[in-house]
Enzyme design. Structure first.
Site, PDB file in Angstrom:
ATOM      1  N   SER A  60       0.795  -1.243   0.088  1.00 31.66           N
ATOM      2  CA  SER A  60      -0.044  -0.081  -0.109  1.00 31.66           C
ATOM      3  C   SER A  60       0.714   1.151   0.068  1.00 31.66           C
ATOM      4  O   SER A  60       1.492   1.542  -0.762  1.00 31.66           O
ATOM      5  CB  SER A  60      -0.855   0.146   1.286  1.00 31.66           C
ATOM      6  OG  SER A  60      -2.027   0.974   1.098  1.00 31.66           O
TER       7      SER A  60
ATOM      8  N   ASP B  83      -2.541   6.254  -3.712  1.00 31.90           N
ATOM      9  CA  ASP B  83      -1.329   5.609  -2.934  1.00 31.90           C
ATOM     10  C   ASP B  83      -0.819   4.423  -3.948  1.00 31.90           C
ATOM     11  O   ASP B  83      -1.281   4.396  -4.822  1.00 31.90           O
ATOM     12  CB  ASP B  83      -1.671   5.226  -1.417  1.00 31.90           C
ATOM     13  CG  ASP B  83      -2.491   4.182  -1.729  1.00 31.90           C
ATOM     14  OD1 ASP B  83      -3.359   3.700  -2.588  1.00 31.90           O
ATOM     15  OD2 ASP B  83      -2.706   3.239  -0.679  1.00 31.90           O
TER      16      ASP B  83
ATOM     17  N   ASP C  44      -5.703   2.164  -3.588  1.00 33.45           N
ATOM     18  CA  ASP C  44      -7.249   1.844  -3.144  1.00 33.45           C
ATOM     19  C   ASP C  44      -7.508   3.223  -2.182  1.00 33.45           C
ATOM     20  O   ASP C  44      -8.681   2.950  -1.344  1.00 33.45           O
ATOM     21  CB  ASP C  44      -6.983   0.781  -2.108  1.00 33.45           C
ATOM     22  CG  ASP C  44      -6.124   0.786  -0.815  1.00 33.45           C
ATOM     23  OD1 ASP C  44      -5.371   1.367  -0.712  1.00 33.45           O
ATOM     24  OD2 ASP C  44      -6.289  -0.103   0.046  1.00 33.45           O
TER      25      ASP C  44
ATOM     26  N   ASP D 188      -1.024   1.202  -4.112  1.00 30.69           N
ATOM     27  CA  ASP D 188      -1.792   0.245  -4.806  1.00 30.69           C
ATOM     28  C   ASP D 188      -3.393   0.911  -5.154  1.00 30.69           C
ATOM     29  O   ASP D 188      -4.140  -0.013  -5.635  1.00 30.69           O
ATOM     30  CB  ASP D 188      -2.095  -1.119  -3.871  1.00 30.69           C
ATOM     31  CG  ASP D 188      -3.048  -0.742  -2.567  1.00 30.69           C
ATOM     32  OD1 ASP D 188      -2.879   0.587  -2.173  1.00 30.69           O
ATOM     33  OD2 ASP D 188      -3.623  -1.549  -1.821  1.00 30.69           O
TER      34      ASP D 188
END
EC number: 5.4.2.10
Length: 444
Positions: free
Chosen positions: A101, A240, A244, A242
């Site tokens: 992340s 960010d 999400d 990833d």
């Protein structure tokens, strides 16, 4: 006690347990064995962000899954919500995202999604933990799985995200600065906004394996703020690593966090008759100002423990369709099974287009109360059980009683104690936080 799974899958420093090739292979074996149900051909979808270690972990996972008889579909760098979507779309038994992340490139992680596109339940994770330490149940030579890469996964995700907007909504005339954090959305998010008509200024779209989240993305928005102002953009969006979560910057360079985004979407959807559950779901970290704003709109704020999985659980229980975190996780369950920064940005931009007002006017829905969050690192032990720490917490709660909130919790991903206080009196908030942090430091 769990050894591997934390609050958001398995995460750690690359080449240190649990983020080693050996553990990743065993995760593939264990998760594969757990989801070998029924007599159909079993399949897992694997995606990753742009970290250098993703190649190593991907190959290890492929070896693990195929060794127990599961076919693997590899889709390359893709946002976490894309893996959830593809898992459902391809009727796969399991989805895997290799990402840490918003963390730096030295870290990595493994997130698992069930066939319904939702993150695994506690029961499923516990079952996989048990299988991790057992002798693996390997397939015989004729039933070993096959691995295949597909090239059109990005296009499938782009199409699905665009479908979340009504056909008549276009972004013509909007100049958008988009920061992809040199992460998983670098080759999908710019295309989404460009195809809808926006003038896209893309930054953070040159990943090299080690620059993910490096002075860019939602946790480091300074470059985005600077670029928005310098380019005369209408709005800036930072994802960010990833993709999400998102953070937004208005045309003046001011940051709009997840609380403001939830307030805007929740209130607007309520006026349109689209909001479900009579309110919004957020965590204990969301600002008291959001709660007061929603109450003024006749809506309620449901709070959960920190973590988007807890938000989603409450949304499913209560029939809500808007939820998220102050950090920028936005779950819009009419369109997705997990947080999706690109999708949430589209919903926000639809509001901006409809309002025909500057972002600085539209996106500042309420004045947040003074809020302060500090982290205290600890090497071991249980500092929150220390008598002096407990006494400091009790004193802080008494000081803020009726005028603010206090939240103290261990991080689910790092050896940190997080101390947050908020209230109408900024000086008192700072005093309470410093008092508790000092007590925690003394205890460790």
């Amino acid at each position: 006690m769990r050894r591997f799974f934390g609050t958001d899958g398995i995460r750690g420093l690359t080449n240190k347990v649990p983020m080693t090739a050996e553990v990743a292979m065993r995760v593939g074996m264990a998760a594969g064995a757990h989801f070998l149900r029924g007599d159909h051909k079993h399949r897992v979808v694997i995606g990753k962000d742009t970290r250098l270690s993703g190649y190593m972990l991907e190959n290890a996972l492929v070896a693990g899954f195929t060794s127990v008889g599961m076919d693997v579909v590899q889709v390359g760098p893709m946002p976490t919500p894309a893996i959830a979507m593809l898992t459902r779309s391809m009727r796969a038994d399991l989805g895997v995202m290799i990402s840490a992340s918003h963390n730096p490139y030295q870290d990595n992680g493994i997130k698992l999604f069930g066939p319904d596109g939702y993150k695994l339940s506690d029961a499923d994770e516990a079952a996989i933990e048990r299988l991790l330490v057992e002798e693996p149940r390997l397939a015989d030579a004729t039933h070993i799985g096959r691995a295949k890469r597909i090239d059109d996964a990005r296009g499938r995700y782009i199409h699905a995200v665009k479908q979340s907007l009504p056909q008549m909504v276009r972004l013509d005339g909007l100049r958008i600065v988009l920061d992809c954090a040199n992460g998983a959305a670098y080759n999908s998010a710019p295309t989404v906004f460009w195809e809808l008509g926006a003038d896209v200024v893309a930054i953070g779209v040159e990943p090299n394996g080690t620059n993910i989240n490096d002075k860019c993305g939602s946790t480091a928005p300074a470059l985005l703020q600077e670029t928005v102002v310098a380019s005369g953009a209408d709005i800036g969006i930072a994802l960010d690593g990833d993709a999400d979560r998102l953070i937004v910057v208005d045309e003046k360079g001011s940051i709009i966090d997840g609380d403001q985004i939830m307030g805007l979407i929740g209130a607007s959807w309520a006026r349109q008759g689209r909001l479900k559950g009579g309110g919004v779901v957020a965590t204990v970290m969301s600002n008291l100002g959001l709660e007061r704003f929603l109450e003024g709109q006749g809506l309620r704020l449901e709070r959960t423990k920190v973590g988007d999985r807890h938000v989603l659980e409450r949304m499913k229980e209560g029939g809500f369709n808007v939820g998220g975190e102050q950090s920028g996780h936005m779950i819009l369950s009419d369109h997705a099974t997990t947080g999706d920064g690109t999708l949430a940005a589209l919903q926000l931009l639809a509001e901006l287009v409809a309002a025909e007002r500057p972002a600085s006017e539209l996106l500042h829905q309420f004045d947040p109360v003074p809020q302060l969050l500090k982290n205290v690192r600890f090497a071991g032990g249980k500092p929150l059980e220390d008598k002096q720490v407990l006494a400091a917490i009790a004193e802080g709660e008494a000081a803020l009683n009726g005028r603010g909130r206090l939240v103290i919790r261990p991080s689910g991903t790092e050896p940190l104690i997080r101390v947050m206080a908020e209230g109408d009196d900024a000086g008192e908030v700072e005093r309470v936080v410093d008092m508790i942090c000092d007590a925690v430091r003394a205890a460790v």
